[in-house]
Design a protein around this motif. Structure first.
Motif, short mmCIF file in Angstrom:
data_model
loop_
_atom_site.label_atom_id
_atom_site.label_comp_id
_atom_site.label_asym_id
_atom_site.label_seq_id
_atom_site.Cartn_x
_atom_site.Cartn_y
_atom_site.Cartn_z
N LEU A 10 21.56 69.84 47.67
CA LEU A 10 20.23 69.22 47.72
C LEU A 10 19.16 70.24 48.12
CD1 LEU A 10 21.20 65.86 49.44
CD2 LEU A 10 20.51 66.19 47.06
N ALA A 11 19.47 71.07 49.11
CA ALA A 11 18.50 72.07 49.56
C ALA A 11 18.15 73.04 48.43
CB ALA A 11 19.05 72.83 50.76
N GLU A 12 19.16 73.45 47.68
CA GLU A 12 18.92 74.38 46.57
C GLU A 12 18.09 73.70 45.48
OE1 GLU A 12 21.47 76.54 43.10
OE2 GLU A 12 22.37 76.48 45.10
N GLN A 13 18.45 72.47 45.13
CA GLN A 13 17.76 71.79 44.05
C GLN A 13 16.32 71.46 44.40
OE1 GLN A 13 19.87 68.68 42.13
NE2 GLN A 13 18.10 67.97 41.01
N PHE A 14 16.09 71.09 45.65
CA PHE A 14 14.75 70.65 46.03
C PHE A 14 13.98 71.68 46.86
CE2 PHE A 14 17.16 66.75 45.22
CZ PHE A 14 16.35 66.23 44.21
N SER A 15 14.47 72.91 46.87
CA SER A 15 13.79 74.03 47.53
C SER A 15 13.37 73.70 48.96
CB SER A 15 12.57 74.47 46.71
OG SER A 15 12.96 74.85 45.42
N CYS A 16 14.37 73.29 49.75
CA CYS A 16 14.10 73.01 51.16
C CYS A 16 15.26 73.56 51.98
CB CYS A 16 13.92 71.50 51.38
SG CYS A 16 15.34 70.51 50.92
N ASP A 17 15.17 73.40 53.27
CA ASP A 17 16.19 73.91 54.18
C ASP A 17 17.19 72.80 54.47
OD1 ASP A 17 17.66 75.09 56.19
OD2 ASP A 17 15.91 75.89 57.22
N ALA A 18 18.47 73.08 54.30
CA ALA A 18 19.52 72.07 54.52
C ALA A 18 19.45 71.49 55.92
CB ALA A 18 20.90 72.66 54.24
N GLN A 19 19.05 72.29 56.90
CA GLN A 19 18.98 71.81 58.28
C GLN A 19 17.87 70.76 58.46
OE1 GLN A 19 19.33 75.05 57.51
NE2 GLN A 19 21.28 75.56 58.44
N ASP A 20 16.91 70.74 57.55
CA ASP A 20 15.83 69.77 57.64
C ASP A 20 16.20 68.42 57.03
OD1 ASP A 20 14.25 71.66 58.85
OD2 ASP A 20 13.27 72.28 56.99
N LEU A 21 17.33 68.36 56.32
CA LEU A 21 17.74 67.14 55.64
C LEU A 21 18.52 66.24 56.60
CD1 LEU A 21 18.87 68.67 52.25
CD2 LEU A 21 16.69 67.55 52.78
N GLU A 22 18.12 64.98 56.67
CA GLU A 22 18.78 64.01 57.53
C GLU A 22 19.30 62.87 56.66
OE1 GLU A 22 15.95 62.81 60.47
OE2 GLU A 22 15.77 64.82 61.30
N THR A 26 15.00 60.28 52.02
CA THR A 26 15.16 59.68 50.70
C THR A 26 15.01 60.73 49.60
OG1 THR A 26 12.80 59.15 50.40
CG2 THR A 26 14.17 57.50 51.54
N LEU A 27 15.62 60.42 48.47
CA LEU A 27 15.47 61.30 47.31
C LEU A 27 14.01 61.32 46.86
CD1 LEU A 27 18.71 60.41 45.32
CD2 LEU A 27 18.33 62.30 46.91
N GLU A 28 13.33 60.21 47.05
CA GLU A 28 11.91 60.14 46.72
C GLU A 28 11.10 61.12 47.58
OE1 GLU A 28 8.26 56.95 46.99
OE2 GLU A 28 10.27 56.19 46.51
N GLU A 29 11.44 61.19 48.88
CA GLU A 29 10.75 62.13 49.77
C GLU A 29 10.98 63.57 49.33
OE1 GLU A 29 10.76 59.79 54.05
OE2 GLU A 29 12.55 60.91 53.48
N LEU A 30 12.13 63.82 48.71
CA LEU A 30 12.42 65.17 48.22
C LEU A 30 11.72 65.45 46.89
CD1 LEU A 30 16.24 65.36 49.02
CD2 LEU A 30 14.37 66.44 50.27
N GLY A 31 11.13 64.41 46.31
CA GLY A 31 10.41 64.57 45.05
C GLY A 31 11.28 64.43 43.82
#
Length: 78
Positions: A10-22, A26-31
């Protein structure tokens, strides 16, 4: 697949940090859009060793729900 591996995908696909994902993220919040779901279905299928239709991801809202879905896939594959 471990939960950490899912978060890395998810972090790779949505260009975010895995540690920030809880779990409640939501997938919507990830865009996530339709193309993202197609790519996510492919990546999860590759990791789980099964083919996944992206339509199966349409009702999944949160990371916790996605994790439950991945666990179900792995059980189906056994």
């Amino acid at each position: 697949m471990t939960r950490e591996e899912l978060l890395e995908i998810l972090a790779e696909q949505f260009s975010c940090d895995a540690q920030d994902l809880e779990g409640g993220t939501t997938l919507e919040e990830l865009g996530a859009d339709h193309e993202d779901l197609v790519e996510l279905a492919w990546q999860l299928g590759e990791a789980a060793g099964v083919e996944i239709d992206e339509a199966r991801l349409a009702d999944i809202a949160t990371i916790d729900e996605l994790w439950s879905f991945v666990r179900e896939l792995e059980e189906e594959a056994e």
